[in-house]
Design a protein around this motif. Structure first.
Motif, PDB file in Angstrom:
ATOM      1  N   GLU A  95       0.830  -1.205   0.000  1.00 11.77           N
ATOM      2  CA  GLU A  95       0.000   0.000   0.000  1.00 11.77           C
ATOM      3  C   GLU A  95       0.863   1.252   0.000  1.00 11.77           C
ATOM      4  O   GLU A  95       1.958   1.279   0.534  1.00 11.77           O
ATOM      5  N   LYS A  96       0.324   2.285  -0.618  1.00 10.96           N
ATOM      6  CA  LYS A  96       1.041   3.554  -0.766  1.00 10.96           C
ATOM      7  C   LYS A  96       1.146   4.310   0.558  1.00 10.96           C
ATOM      8  O   LYS A  96       2.136   4.972   0.836  1.00 10.96           O
ATOM      9  N   VAL A  97       0.102   4.201   1.380  1.00 13.72           N
ATOM     10  CA  VAL A  97       0.055   4.870   2.683  1.00 13.72           C
ATOM     11  C   VAL A  97      -0.282   3.819   3.734  1.00 13.72           C
ATOM     12  O   VAL A  97      -1.249   3.089   3.586  1.00 13.72           O
ATOM     13  N   MET A  98       0.535   3.750   4.771  1.00  4.67           N
ATOM     14  CA  MET A  98       0.310   2.805   5.864  1.00  4.67           C
ATOM     15  C   MET A  98      -0.179   3.544   7.092  1.00  4.67           C
ATOM     16  O   MET A  98       0.367   4.583   7.446  1.00  4.67           O
ATOM     17  N   ALA A  99      -1.168   2.991   7.755  1.00  2.00           N
ATOM     18  CA  ALA A  99      -1.631   3.543   9.023  1.00  2.00           C
ATOM     19  C   ALA A  99      -0.899   2.821  10.150  1.00  2.00           C
ATOM     20  O   ALA A  99      -0.819   1.597  10.164  1.00  2.00           O
ATOM     21  N   LEU A 100      -0.341   3.598  11.070  1.00  2.00           N
ATOM     22  CA  LEU A 100       0.367   3.057  12.225  1.00  2.00           C
ATOM     23  C   LEU A 100      -0.212   3.675  13.492  1.00  2.00           C
ATOM     24  O   LEU A 100      -0.946   4.653  13.427  1.00  2.00           O
ATOM     25  N   ASP A 101       0.158   3.116  14.627  1.00  2.00           N
ATOM     26  CA  ASP A 101      -0.120   3.814  15.876  1.00  2.00           C
ATOM     27  C   ASP A 101       1.182   4.478  16.320  1.00  2.00           C
ATOM     28  O   ASP A 101       2.243   4.231  15.754  1.00  2.00           O
ATOM     29  N   THR A 102       1.100   5.332  17.327  1.00  2.00           N
ATOM     30  CA  THR A 102       2.293   6.076  17.729  1.00  2.00           C
ATOM     31  C   THR A 102       3.376   5.154  18.286  1.00  2.00           C
ATOM     32  O   THR A 102       4.560   5.434  18.123  1.00  2.00           O
ATOM     33  N   GLU A 103       2.985   4.068  18.914  1.00  2.00           N
ATOM     34  CA  GLU A 103       3.972   3.122  19.423  1.00  2.00           C
ATOM     35  C   GLU A 103       4.809   2.550  18.272  1.00  2.00           C
ATOM     36  O   GLU A 103       6.040   2.468  18.356  1.00  2.00           O
TER      37      GLU A 103
END
Length: 117
Positions: free
Chosen positions: A83-91
């Motif tokens: 994917e072009k954009v990955m969603a992460l959490d701050t950790e």
């Protein structure tokens, strides 16, 4: 140590960018290329081609903040996803900033139980 709030969304731009881009250029990239609002309560992360520099862009109430981390001898272990954009959490973002390979990390799955016995 630099720490971000736990409730922020993090979006990682997977492809390397031209690191001459400043705040305005990155905000336009967030809006037009990533499909997100650069003013939302989120952090947008970018890396250079050699994976030795990372930029974080976020809007903080009255203006944009741009953070740069440059490594002199090491490289960031940028996720190898499609994917072009990955969603992460701050950790996960902090792990990435610390040099941890997110693709090698495997968490226990989240379990939802209804009964104890």
């Amino acid at each position: 140590m630099f720490r971000l709030a736990d409730n922020l969304r993090v979006y990682l731009h997977r492809d390397p960018i031209d690191f001459r881009a400043g705040i305005n250029g990155l905000a336009i990239l967030v809006e037009q290329n990533m499909g997100h609002n650069p003013f939302e309560r989120a952090v947008f992360a970018f890396c250079n081609r050699r994976r030795t520099r990372m930029k974080l862009l976020f809007f903080d109430r009255s203006g944009f903040v741009l953070v740069l981390k440059a490594l002199s001898e090491d490289r960031f272990r940028w996720p190898r996803r499609e994917e072009k954009v990955m969603a992460l959490d701050t950790e996960q973002l902090h792990w990435l900033l610390d040099g941890i390979d997110l693709d090698a990390m495997v968490r226990h799955p989240v379990r939802q139980y209804e009964h104890v016995g």
